[in-house]
Design a protein around this motif. Structure first.
Motif, PDB file in Angstrom:
ATOM      1  N   GLU A  23      25.224   9.604  17.200  1.00  0.00           N
ATOM      2  CA  GLU A  23      26.186   8.830  17.720  1.00  0.00           C
ATOM      3  C   GLU A  23      26.581   8.905  19.182  1.00  0.00           C
ATOM      4  OE1 GLU A  23      29.559   8.563  14.052  1.00  0.00           O
ATOM      5  OE2 GLU A  23      29.186  10.591  14.787  1.00  0.00           O
TER       6      GLU A  23
ATOM      7  N   MET B 123      25.895   5.875  22.120  1.00  0.00           N
ATOM      8  CA  MET B 123      27.003   5.426  22.827  1.00  0.00           C
ATOM      9  C   MET B 123      26.596   5.513  24.388  1.00  0.00           C
ATOM     10  SD  MET B 123      30.524   7.426  21.522  1.00  0.00           S
ATOM     11  CE  MET B 123      31.199   7.095  20.163  1.00  0.00           C
ATOM     12  N   SER B 124      25.824   6.602  24.660  1.00  0.00           N
ATOM     13  CA  SER B 124      25.319   6.677  25.905  1.00  0.00           C
ATOM     14  C   SER B 124      23.795   7.043  26.148  1.00  0.00           C
ATOM     15  CB  SER B 124      25.931   8.015  26.545  1.00  0.00           C
ATOM     16  OG  SER B 124      27.392   7.869  26.785  1.00  0.00           O
TER      17      SER B 124
ATOM     18  N   TYR C  50      34.827  13.726  20.771  1.00  0.00           N
ATOM     19  CA  TYR C  50      35.037  12.320  21.185  1.00  0.00           C
ATOM     20  C   TYR C  50      36.469  12.108  21.349  1.00  0.00           C
ATOM     21  CZ  TYR C  50      34.663   7.373  22.037  1.00  0.00           C
ATOM     22  OH  TYR C  50      35.138   6.173  22.512  1.00  0.00           O
TER      23      TYR C  50
ATOM     24  N   SER D 245      30.029   2.263  27.809  1.00  0.00           N
ATOM     25  CA  SER D 245      29.804   3.574  27.495  1.00  0.00           C
ATOM     26  C   SER D 245      30.737   4.423  27.977  1.00  0.00           C
ATOM     27  CB  SER D 245      28.289   4.075  27.958  1.00  0.00           C
ATOM     28  OG  SER D 245      28.188   4.054  29.178  1.00  0.00           O
TER      29      SER D 245
END
Length: 410
Positions: free
Chosen positions: A127, A131-132, A145, A244
């Motif tokens: 995950e 995202m990045s 997160y 992001s």
């Protein structure tokens, strides 16, 4: 020179984010009172405009958190006043722990988030990488997160404060230098300028890197040192999505955030630079922070960063940005009521968190300047907590530089 130029209830030396925030809260809470903000150059043009501007709320230092929570509240308030958006980027923050020590710190951070009713949860390595896409996550022991964290344009935040304060009656004077404090015994009566004296009931020093010089005039040893903060912005690449999250990499002593399709990242160099306030020119643009634009500093720690950002070796670097933060040996803010004198407040020592805590700092000093109680606990920021120090000595500068070099948080 004794001619009186102006008179006010409060005069602030320094028109950065702290000075502008204090003016906003003071005029909001004390209508009809007169406050003047002086800046010898332009508002928010020194440390404020050079900040990486991570507006992170959840930190290991819990005394910072209420100040940052106020920043989030006041942004919404000012957007309503001005009828425009400040375009805060609510990207969230990824905390990646890749060692047992950092794992324990992350667990504590997640507990702090719960204590302050802030959303936080663990995510998988997959995950986080989704995202990045630039982030290599295979060494992660755990990844936290926090979806409500943000970053902003620091200049815009500062000027939102100043514009709203001006609408509420604050006076801002740019291009006018406060040369000295006006003292009568232990009383601070205002400031000298080339235009004459500004007499004020309360004087607030919010002059960033130059603050130790004003403190020294009043016989106050200000426990902070102007210390270089530096970061880089890469060339644009598809692996840096604009939406992001901020990424904190304590095992690499690094942080990163998106910057319009590029990546803005900062590191803790092995040898941070702290300098005496006496050697900083009146315009910080004239100070040479790094002849090689930080290349040597980055090369010494790039392997540490590349564990999580392997593309750093071959991505182009488009910009290098450096400025001063006021660091302390314990990485706590240094601010509050100046000891041993009357009517002098020190809004100083931001330790790289100035943008994030600016709302709370503004409210605190506005209340103190109005003779009210500080709504926050500033005991961790006490100006006398280190005992007798010489803030201009090489030994003190080295202590503060070392504090930045060993810092692991964002």
């Amino acid at each position: 020179m004794n001619k009186q130029y102006k008179k006010a209830d409060v005069v602030i030396i320094g028109g950065g984010v702290f000075g502008c925030a204090i003016a906003y809260y003071y005029t909001r809470n004390n209508p009809g009172k007169k406050i003047i903000v002086l800046d010898r150059n332009e508002l928010c043009n020194a440390a404020t405009s050079h900040a990486a501007a991570l507006v992170t709320k959840i930190r290991a230092k819990k005394s910072f958190i209420p100040l940052s929570l106020e920043t989030y509240q006041v942004v919404t308030e000012m957007e309503k006043i001005l009828g425009e958006s400040m375009d805060m980027k609510f990207s969230g923050v990824i905390h990646l722990a890749a060692s047992e020590a950092r794992l324990a710190e992350l667990k504590e951070l997640m507990e702090i988030a719960a204590e302050f009713n802030q959303p936080a949860h663990y995510i998988s390595a997959e995950e986080a990488h989704q995202m990045s896409p630039w982030l290599k996550t295979d060494e992660a022991l755990a990844i936290g997160y926090m979806p409500d964290e943000a970053y902003c344009d620091p200049y815009l935040l500062g000027t939102f404060f100043s514009r709203c304060a001006k609408m509420q009656g604050a006076e801002f004077i740019q291009g006018l230098e406060a040369t000295n404090l006006i003292m009568e015994g232990n009383d601070i009566l205002g400031v000298h300028t080339k235009e004459g004296e500004i007499i004020a009931g309360t004087t607030i020093v919010a002059s960033g890197a130059w603050a130790p010089k004003f403190a020294r005039e009043a016989g106050v040893s200000l426990p902070m040192a102007p210390t270089r903060s530096q970061y880089w912005i890469t060339e644009k690449d598809a692996i840096f999505p604009v939406n992001s999250p901020i990424v904190l990499l304590p095992d690499a002593q690094a942080y990163a955030r998106p910057e319009g399709g590029s990546l803005l990242f900062g590191i803790r160099e092995r040898n941070s630079l702290s300098v005496s306030a006496d050697v900083i020119p009146s315009d910080v643009k004239d100070f040479s922070f790094s002849p090689d634009k930080g290349v040597q500093d980055l090369s010494e720690v790039i392997d540490r960063l590349a564990r999580f950002f392997p593309k750093v070796y071959d991505i182009g670097m488009k910009y290098y940005v450096a400025g001063f933060s006021g660091y302390t040996p314990d990485n706590n803010l240094s601010m509050g009521v100046a000891p041993g004198v009357n009517h002098l407040l020190m809004a100083t020592g931001c330790v790289g968190a100035g943008i994030s805590v600016s709302g709370g700092v503004g409210l605190a000093f506005a209340e103190l300047a109005a003779g009210k109680e500080n709504p926050y606990d500033f005991s961790a920021f006490n100006l006398q907590r280190f005992g007798a120090v010489d803030p201009f000595s090489p030994e003190w500068l080295e202590r503060c530089a070392r504090a930045r070099s060993t810092k692991v948080s964002g």
